[in-house]
Design a protein around this motif. Structure first.
Motif, PDB file in Angstrom:
ATOM      1  N   PHE A 108       0.833  -1.212   0.000  1.00  8.08           N
ATOM      2  CA  PHE A 108       0.000   0.000   0.000  1.00  8.08           C
ATOM      3  C   PHE A 108       0.868   1.262   0.000  1.00  8.08           C
ATOM      4  N   CYS A 109       1.942   1.230   0.785  1.00  6.96           N
ATOM      5  CA  CYS A 109       2.807   2.411   0.835  1.00  6.96           C
ATOM      6  C   CYS A 109       3.487   2.638  -0.517  1.00  6.96           C
ATOM      7  N   LEU A 110       3.896   1.559  -1.175  1.00 12.41           N
ATOM      8  CA  LEU A 110       4.502   1.716  -2.499  1.00 12.41           C
ATOM      9  C   LEU A 110       3.507   2.354  -3.475  1.00 12.41           C
ATOM     10  N   ALA A 111       2.248   1.963  -3.367  1.00 15.19           N
ATOM     11  CA  ALA A 111       1.229   2.560  -4.246  1.00 15.19           C
ATOM     12  C   ALA A 111       1.036   4.041  -3.924  1.00 15.19           C
ATOM     13  N   TYR A 112       1.032   4.347  -2.636  1.00 14.27           N
ATOM     14  CA  TYR A 112       0.907   5.757  -2.229  1.00 14.27           C
ATOM     15  C   TYR A 112       2.088   6.573  -2.759  1.00 14.27           C
ATOM     16  N   LEU A 113       3.286   6.039  -2.574  1.00 13.32           N
ATOM     17  CA  LEU A 113       4.488   6.768  -2.985  1.00 13.32           C
ATOM     18  C   LEU A 113       4.516   6.960  -4.501  1.00 13.32           C
ATOM     19  N   ARG A 114       4.127   5.916  -5.223  1.00  9.69           N
ATOM     20  CA  ARG A 114       4.105   6.024  -6.684  1.00  9.69           C
ATOM     21  C   ARG A 114       3.255   7.203  -7.121  1.00  9.69           C
ATOM     22  N   SER A 115       2.121   7.395  -6.433  1.00 10.20           N
ATOM     23  CA  SER A 115       1.244   8.507  -6.821  1.00 10.20           C
ATOM     24  C   SER A 115       1.856   9.850  -6.428  1.00 10.20           C
ATOM     25  N   HIS A 116       2.919   9.833  -5.657  1.00  5.20           N
ATOM     26  CA  HIS A 116       3.653  11.057  -5.328  1.00  5.20           C
ATOM     27  C   HIS A 116       4.996  11.118  -6.050  1.00  5.20           C
ATOM     28  N   GLY A 117       5.167  10.279  -7.063  1.00  3.82           N
ATOM     29  CA  GLY A 117       6.375  10.346  -7.872  1.00  3.82           C
ATOM     30  C   GLY A 117       7.597   9.721  -7.235  1.00  3.82           C
ATOM     31  N   ILE A 118       7.376   8.866  -6.258  1.00  3.40           N
ATOM     32  CA  ILE A 118       8.503   8.226  -5.576  1.00  3.40           C
ATOM     33  C   ILE A 118       8.519   6.742  -5.909  1.00  3.40           C
ATOM     34  N   ALA A 119       9.686   6.246  -6.322  1.00  2.00           N
ATOM     35  CA  ALA A 119       9.814   4.831  -6.658  1.00  2.00           C
ATOM     36  C   ALA A 119      10.891   4.188  -5.801  1.00  2.00           C
ATOM     37  N   ILE A 120      10.655   2.950  -5.433  1.00  2.00           N
ATOM     38  CA  ILE A 120      11.590   2.192  -4.596  1.00  2.00           C
ATOM     39  C   ILE A 120      11.839   0.848  -5.253  1.00  2.00           C
ATOM     40  N   GLY A 121      13.080   0.426  -5.291  1.00  2.00           N
ATOM     41  CA  GLY A 121      13.394  -0.904  -5.805  1.00  2.00           C
ATOM     42  C   GLY A 121      14.653  -1.441  -5.167  1.00  2.00           C
ATOM     43  N   ALA A 122      14.726  -2.755  -5.059  1.00  2.00           N
ATOM     44  CA  ALA A 122      15.893  -3.374  -4.437  1.00  2.00           C
ATOM     45  C   ALA A 122      16.339  -4.570  -5.249  1.00  2.00           C
ATOM     46  N   HIS A 123      17.540  -5.007  -5.004  1.00  2.00           N
ATOM     47  CA  HIS A 123      18.039  -6.231  -5.648  1.00  2.00           C
ATOM     48  C   HIS A 123      19.041  -6.900  -4.716  1.00  2.00           C
ATOM     49  N   ILE A 124      19.326  -8.162  -5.039  1.00  2.00           N
ATOM     50  CA  ILE A 124      20.325  -8.909  -4.282  1.00  2.00           C
ATOM     51  C   ILE A 124      21.695  -8.341  -4.648  1.00  2.00           C
ATOM     52  N   LEU A 125      22.389  -7.800  -3.679  1.00  2.00           N
ATOM     53  CA  LEU A 125      23.698  -7.201  -3.979  1.00  2.00           C
ATOM     54  C   LEU A 125      24.805  -8.239  -3.913  1.00  2.00           C
ATOM     55  N   ALA A 126      24.663  -9.185  -2.985  1.00  2.00           N
ATOM     56  CA  ALA A 126      25.701 -10.223  -2.853  1.00  2.00           C
ATOM     57  C   ALA A 126      25.113 -11.449  -2.191  1.00  2.00           C
ATOM     58  N   VAL A 127      25.620 -12.604  -2.599  1.00  2.00           N
ATOM     59  CA  VAL A 127      25.367 -13.861  -1.889  1.00  2.00           C
ATOM     60  C   VAL A 127      26.734 -14.490  -1.715  1.00  2.00           C
ATOM     61  N   GLY A 128      27.131 -14.677  -0.484  1.00  2.00           N
ATOM     62  CA  GLY A 128      28.492 -15.153  -0.262  1.00  2.00           C
ATOM     63  C   GLY A 128      29.469 -14.233  -0.964  1.00  2.00           C
ATOM     64  N   ALA A 129      30.375 -14.792  -1.708  1.00  2.00           N
ATOM     65  CA  ALA A 129      31.412 -13.989  -2.346  1.00  2.00           C
ATOM     66  C   ALA A 129      30.980 -13.443  -3.705  1.00  2.00           C
ATOM     67  N   VAL A 130      29.796 -13.810  -4.173  1.00  2.00           N
ATOM     68  CA  VAL A 130      29.348 -13.361  -5.502  1.00  2.00           C
ATOM     69  C   VAL A 130      28.629 -12.028  -5.401  1.00  2.00           C
ATOM     70  N   LYS A 131      29.045 -11.084  -6.224  1.00  2.00           N
ATOM     71  CA  LYS A 131      28.454  -9.752  -6.174  1.00  2.00           C
ATOM     72  C   LYS A 131      27.692  -9.415  -7.433  1.00  2.00           C
ATOM     73  N   ASP A 132      26.579  -8.742  -7.248  1.00  2.00           N
ATOM     74  CA  ASP A 132      25.836  -8.193  -8.376  1.00  2.00           C
ATOM     75  C   ASP A 132      26.412  -6.807  -8.698  1.00  2.00           C
ATOM     76  N   ALA A 133      26.030  -6.251  -9.828  1.00  2.00           N
ATOM     77  CA  ALA A 133      26.335  -4.843 -10.106  1.00  2.00           C
ATOM     78  C   ALA A 133      25.595  -3.972  -9.103  1.00  2.00           C
ATOM     79  N   SER A 134      25.939  -2.694  -9.053  1.00  2.00           N
ATOM     80  CA  SER A 134      25.251  -1.761  -8.146  1.00  2.00           C
ATOM     81  C   SER A 134      24.364  -0.821  -8.945  1.00  2.00           C
ATOM     82  N   PHE A 135      23.391  -0.263  -8.268  1.00  2.00           N
ATOM     83  CA  PHE A 135      22.573   0.768  -8.905  1.00  2.00           C
ATOM     84  C   PHE A 135      23.453   1.962  -9.266  1.00  2.00           C
ATOM     85  N   ASP A 136      23.125   2.596 -10.371  1.00  2.00           N
ATOM     86  CA  ASP A 136      23.792   3.841 -10.757  1.00  2.00           C
ATOM     87  C   ASP A 136      23.261   4.938  -9.838  1.00  2.00           C
ATOM     88  N   ARG A 137      24.142   5.556  -9.078  1.00  2.00           N
ATOM     89  CA  ARG A 137      23.677   6.500  -8.068  1.00  2.00           C
ATOM     90  C   ARG A 137      23.381   7.892  -8.603  1.00  2.00           C
TER      91      ARG A 137
END
Lengths: 373, 373, 373, 373
Positions: free
Chosen positions: A148-177
């Protein structure tokens, strides 16, 4: 109080792993926020077990039933929940409990679980089957509120997203900041295994499979990005964005560290290399030309992407024999944990991190309405 | 609210860097807690500037004046403050302000400072001289509250101590997580430069001196240990020890990450290697035979030493020219910051971390009095 | 937040008149408090409808089902609930709903009910069948919490009792403000119609019967006494006993005034006649020799019996035709309310006042544990 | 916490009667609210002593000094304070203290004052000179906050005004509950003695003069009206308008009862005579055609004038000898109170009631911004 979160919002979570039902109430949520049922169920499904070999094979369908605070609207695209401004209440019926699997654990606390501390605090009568109120299962109601909060925020132009950054020694790329869009933020969540780089995802699944085959578990981390925050959102010193976000993030079982922007990499940094200078874009917007601070200064949003990561410890339930004690006998013993467990909790934790962040940001945004009145 | 912290305690901090006075009120603090004035002043002195070449040469004596909530008792060893149970109130008069140094900054926000976000939030009239309410100076009132909380905790068998864990690439030794005493915890604070390993301290001072000579700044981290906590202190999910500690730790300016136990090292860990098995000591106490989780499971104390660390970004005020914008002109410009600044804030932050932890733990302990009634 | 009460305790009430269930959660309640099931049910029964001709004939058995926070112990005298220190949760299943009776009210707000204000606030979708969350039925969960708090207070030497002070023009005797015992406080509650003077009770029942026969309703008041409070309990200015008690008392539907001690009679009083002098009893206790202030000065308990009363408006649901408006048509109309209603709510409100007072005093007592530590 | 009030706002009051300064902080107050200094001082003056023979002859000029949260603007009509959105802080320097007058009271508690309870709670060291933090003097900082809130509310079309409803047996007229304007509400406050009916005021001053001549004191009551509230403001059950208003009203020393609308007159009322039917005005507005409930149903505003009254006990400080006890000697004694005291506190309490109501309504209004978003 331990089961409630929020200043303007009050999110209250109830129930335990083996109760008949778990759920949440959410007070102070704005009315008129629309959430399609399909979107809610898809969000819940990302957290639910049984999605693949990397997760427990338990089946918990996690269907929220609303008993207050929403009206239902039938549209061409299916049912839509609309908040009506009164306290919202939703329950999830527990099914498929196998209490027997846990019965033998009553006297012998499981290492790195809450058992021992809970028993010392509440006494022998505390119900810890399946982890009781300490179970990761209680993140399901958090996801209802989060959706519900994500829906509220979307209507205010705010987006949130996450991803797996690492599992053990394996790393994903990072978001472009510096250059992040809602599309980029939501992309990992559309995949069955939420990563930016599919190859890293493949390797992570290998790591998890190795742990599972060895009846072991493995840790990991999640990175989360937020865009569209009004400059100045947050406060200082005690209601800063870092403090309010971390406060709810640490409510997610297994989270043991939270870092904003460069986090612990600041330790070896210099002001000359790790400050974020200001600049003006061709179209006249003020930005920072670097984003080491992860979009937060003085506890307030800079308007740049907010970036944080959190570390998860390995699932403490493993198949190997572990040292423990018999509380009744007062002597050392060996414990073997049965039951079905996640070799790595991180993949299922991604939407939970999004939900927690959404609740915190919504709460802050509702608080901030006092300014500029 | 942004200037207040606590559930049972309410710590309220007021004032800004260039106000006539700054201070704190503390409600809900138990009566009869005794704090020798000498101990308070020694604690404040650890945070105050001007201690050595690694800190700003500004002089701020930081003498608290109590206007409510304490009585003064004269003993052979000097004055002792005794809390009387009513709301405590203390002020520190500001001296030695050099507002002129900051005047030119009004229009051009300093990179990685709160200036820009605060101005967007509160408008042009917000007083940011010396950082205003965002100044690290406001950690002085936090230390007053912390000194009283440390005295309270000591009388309940709880000790807290911190040390500089790293400055740039130089690392100190770590606290022993299985065998920690009040003496070991307090040892670093007795030194002018709070480390466990004097050689590491020497190297750190070298790092800081290099940064200072280069008109630059450097980051670092602090490790803090707490012993004597009752097993089960804390709660779950929303009032866990990690959440409540991190919430106040992030109120310390420049803190950008907080980690409990192994923190981000859990990412590459396995359940088989990073769980904390239970065992019984020869004298019958239940302990964990490892302490990866830093003394906290399920948001509750395990009874083992609680260990956390936090990362500090480099002081954003540096001497080099930095890119910024003129808010009035709407164009890019270059900013050179004058004034006296800390090349590394970490040495002065050590008692602030102790104070923050003490306030959080005291608040939790007072909250927990409901159990076992 | 509107559905939660308390500082140290958090009492959270959920559900609406026509939901499948209503209930409460209670966080922060001490563990080990014992409440016999028979005592709980007897307390609930005092509030439940259907007790006599003075109450609605609806049947709502109000059997609480506990889903968390208590263990059950079987004793010779029957089941005993024992709080386990975790958040307590109880639900009451709704039965015997006759929604049809209310359906016609949807568009035409009932005078002196919450309908119109709720509809303006929350819009057309708010569910007001049976009063929705505004229904007096929601005082049932308050009584569950109250029963536990009364048991807790009893074990601390504190007793609470109330009686019907007036119905229409008929007045009961008042509690003796200088000499009050638990036995005297509890005596009215043992009667089917809770008064001190049976003759007054007889006359009150006559008043109510007259109102019922006339399809009308009548107002009244309740007096409540509390003994055994520690001197100094409460605070000032914002957490005084008057403020905290009144805050929860006004949550009882129909309460429109709260008075402590002489209340509005102070208006015509003089310091020389309405002050409470101190004196010492033969056995050395300090008492006040009068008790105009109702046992509270400066927001704090004096140690004398605490006495307050509250006024209830007549039940707004009456049989006569009343003026109202059609919200959809935007025109005046006449409303006739059907359904079964209490001609006087006061008799059933007596245990609710006790429950509300018990929750408030327990909360204050738990808060106060900080003093004298 | 005892010194703080509010949900969205946090009003914090500090200091005691004989401290160097008293004051308030106000967090969460909107920015851009303009309050002319002249208006503030005029409002403070209504509460200040020394206005006439009915008040103490002590002189306390009560000039607020702002140290944070406002900017000052010079206009043709003089200085204007403008809130800047940061926490507001104001102090009043204490002057003209005559501690000696109170010194002899240290051991012998004054009847119906907070002395005894405070001493039992906090011990011998609590500073009760001049009433300490229990002094009516602490309503001065409440008035500072109230003046800002009144200015905020005015800009939202909400007006608040109060008058002396009764002194002893003399009664003023009442506000018209169906037809009330800002002009009518503010009229009494423009008079030196705030009443609606000048003749009643004359008689009241006679009553007070009699009490003064007899070295006695007399009680009274204040009626307050509020117009312009949005329909539905408030909530239920725990954050209703009655509960939130009463909670702050009971923080005013000497208030012992609070009644909304008909208050205790409801006791003898019938539904048929005391309900408030709805009707439509010629211009299409929905109103109630009576207003027994004082503009509140279900804890929410009906949109009609909100009307409440509160009873004040006679000033407990009187000249006559009173029975008390020597705490040190443990024996009965006689007490004669010297010093300058108000024979009736009610005239000076009128602006305090307005201030308290303004703070409560502002807090509710800021809370309510969540609805209809």
């Amino acid at each position: 109080m331990a089961n409630s979160y929020g200043n303007h919002l009050t999110l209250h979570i109830f129930g335990g792993s083996h109760d008949a039902e778990i759920g949440m109430t959410l007070e102070g949520f704005p009315k008129g926020v629309r959430l399609p049922e399909a979107e809610l169920l898809a969000f819940m499904a990302r957290r639910a077990p049984g999605q693949g070999p990397w997760a427990t094979s338990r089946k918990e369908p996690d269907i929220p039933v609303f008993t207050a605070g929403v009206t239902e609207e039938m549209t061409e695209d299916g049912k839509v929940y609309v908040s009506d401004g009164t306290p919202m209440r939703a329950v999830i019926l527990n099914q498929n409990q196998r209490s027997g699997d846990y019965a033998s654990l009553a006297d012998v606390p499981r290492p790195s679980h809450a058992d021992y501390a809970a028993r010392m605090k509440f006494g022998d009568t505390v119900d810890l089957r399946g982890g009781g109120k300490y179970s990761g299962r209680l993140t399901a109601p958090l996801c209802i509120a989060g959706a519900f909060c994500l829906a509220y925020l979307r209507s205010h132009g705010i987006a949130i997203g996450a991803h797996i950054l690492a599992v053990g020694a394996v790393k994903d790329a990072s978001f472009d900041r510096l250059d992040l869009s809602a599309e980029k933020l939501h992309a990992p969540g559309l995949l069955p295994f939420s990563v930016l780089d599919p190859e890293a995802g493949e390797a992570m699944r290998g790591e998890i499979e190795c742990a599972r085959m060895a009846a072991d578990s493995v840790g990991g981390s999640v990175e989360c990005g937020i865009i569209g925050l009004p400059v100045g959102l947050g406060d200082h010193p005690f209601d800063g964005m870092e403090g309010r976000l971390s406060s709810i993030l640490f409510s997610i079982p297994a989270v043991k560290a939270v870092a904003f922007g460069d986090g612990f990499d600041f330790v070896t940094g210099y002001g000359s290399t790790h400050n974020d200078p200001y600049g003006i874009t061709p179209d006249g917007r003020i930005v920072t030309t670097a984003n080491h601070c992860g979009g937060i200064v003085g506890g307030m949003a800079t308007g740049m992407p907010l970036i944080f990561s959190c570390a998860f410890k390995p699932t403490p339930s493993i198949g190997a024999a572990q040292g423990s004690v018999s509380l009744s006998a007062g002597e050392n013993t060996t414990l073997i944990i049965k039951g079905r467990h996640d070799p790595c909790i991180v993949p299922r934790a991604v939407p939970v991190v999004e939900a927690a962040a959404a609740v915190a940001v919504t709460d802050m945004l509702l608080d901030e309405r006092i300014y500029g009145d």
